[in-house]
Scaffold this motif. Sequence first.
Motif, PDB file in Angstrom:
ATOM      1  N   VAL A   1      -3.090  11.093  -0.915  1.00 48.92           N
ATOM      2  CA  VAL A   1      -3.976  10.006  -0.503  1.00 48.92           C
ATOM      3  C   VAL A   1      -4.468  10.288   0.907  1.00 48.92           C
ATOM      4  CG1 VAL A   1      -4.156   7.540  -0.057  1.00 48.92           C
ATOM      5  CG2 VAL A   1      -2.781   8.347  -1.969  1.00 48.92           C
TER       6      VAL A   1
ATOM      7  N   LYS B   1       0.825  -1.218   0.000  1.00 43.42           N
ATOM      8  CA  LYS B   1       0.000   0.000   0.000  1.00 43.42           C
ATOM      9  C   LYS B   1       0.854   1.260   0.000  1.00 43.42           C
ATOM     10  CE  LYS B   1      -0.688   0.165   4.944  1.00 43.42           C
ATOM     11  NZ  LYS B   1      -1.601   0.198   6.035  1.00 43.42           N
ATOM     12  N   ASP B   2       2.031   1.219   0.639  1.00 44.40           N
ATOM     13  CA  ASP B   2       2.909   2.392   0.623  1.00 44.40           C
ATOM     14  C   ASP B   2       3.420   2.663  -0.793  1.00 44.40           C
ATOM     15  OD1 ASP B   2       2.613   2.784   3.361  1.00 44.40           O
ATOM     16  OD2 ASP B   2       4.305   1.446   3.837  1.00 44.40           O
TER      17      ASP B   2
ATOM     18  N   GLU C   1       1.098   9.763  -5.325  1.00 48.20           N
ATOM     19  CA  GLU C   1       1.504  11.078  -4.810  1.00 48.20           C
ATOM     20  C   GLU C   1       2.702  11.664  -5.544  1.00 48.20           C
ATOM     21  OE1 GLU C   1       2.021  10.447  -0.609  1.00 48.20           O
ATOM     22  OE2 GLU C   1      -0.135  10.571  -0.233  1.00 48.20           O
TER      23      GLU C   1
ATOM     24  N   ILE D   1      -9.878   4.331  -2.899  1.00 49.60           N
ATOM     25  CA  ILE D   1      -8.872   5.344  -2.600  1.00 49.60           C
ATOM     26  C   ILE D   1      -9.549   6.705  -2.647  1.00 49.60           C
ATOM     27  CG2 ILE D   1      -6.690   6.376  -3.302  1.00 49.60           C
ATOM     28  CD1 ILE D   1      -6.023   3.722  -4.672  1.00 49.60           C
TER      29      ILE D   1
ATOM     30  N   LYS E   1       0.642   4.324  -2.681  1.00 46.71           N
ATOM     31  CA  LYS E   1       0.557   5.739  -2.299  1.00 46.71           C
ATOM     32  C   LYS E   1       1.634   6.558  -2.997  1.00 46.71           C
ATOM     33  CE  LYS E   1      -1.499   5.419   2.298  1.00 46.71           C
ATOM     34  NZ  LYS E   1      -1.305   5.665   3.727  1.00 46.71           N
TER      35      LYS E   1
ATOM     36  N   MET F   1      -7.262   4.939   2.157  1.00 51.69           N
ATOM     37  CA  MET F   1      -7.153   3.792   1.260  1.00 51.69           C
ATOM     38  C   MET F   1      -7.714   2.577   1.984  1.00 51.69           C
ATOM     39  SD  MET F   1      -3.869   1.924  -0.539  1.00 51.69           S
ATOM     40  CE  MET F   1      -3.217   3.418  -1.178  1.00 51.69           C
TER      41      MET F   1
END
Length: 167
Positions: free
Chosen positions: A148, A125-126, A133, A159, A129, A151
Motif C-alpha cells: 500500500v 486503516k492499519d 499486504e 487505495i 493495510k 490510502m
Amino acid sequence: MRIPPYYRQTGWQRFLAGMAIGGFISWIIFLYIFGSWQEIQSKEIQRQKDEIADLKKAVKIWQGDFNKLNEKNQEQLTVQNIKVKITNFEKYKLDLLSVSELEEMIKEDIDMVMAKDLESVYNNKDLIKKVIENKVFVLNDKRFKLQVKEMIVYTTLQIQLQIIMDG
C-alpha cells in the motif's frame, strides 16, 4: 282574596308597560352587542386556524428538508465506494485484464468497509493495510504481493498499490 285593581291606575300601567318595552329594547341591544362580539371572535378564530394550518405546512416542509439533509449527511459520512489502483504493473509486464481482476479481488477482500462510518474505517486503516499486504497473489505462474503506497479515507476509499515480486 281578590287582586287589587291596579288596572284602573294608569301610573302602574305605564310602569309595567315601560318595564316590558325597556326589557324588549335591552334584549335587542344585548343581542346586537353579543352578535357583533361573536362575529369578531369568529373572524379571529378563523384567522388563527388559517395561521395554524400555514404553520403546520411550514413545519412539514422544514421537517422534510431536515430529514433529507440528515440522510445526505449520513451518506457523506460513510464509505460509499472503493477505488483500487495498481500503479507499477508495467514493470512486471502484466496485462490489463489480470490487473483488473487483481483490483477486483482486493475490492472483494476489503468490501467490509462499505457503508461504515469514516471514523471507524480510519481507525482500522492499519488492519486494511495488513489484509492487503499479507495476501499472496499468483499471476502468470508468478507470486506477487501488494504494498500500500497511499490510502485516502473519505466517502470513497482510494487505495494506491504497488506490485512486489514475492521472493
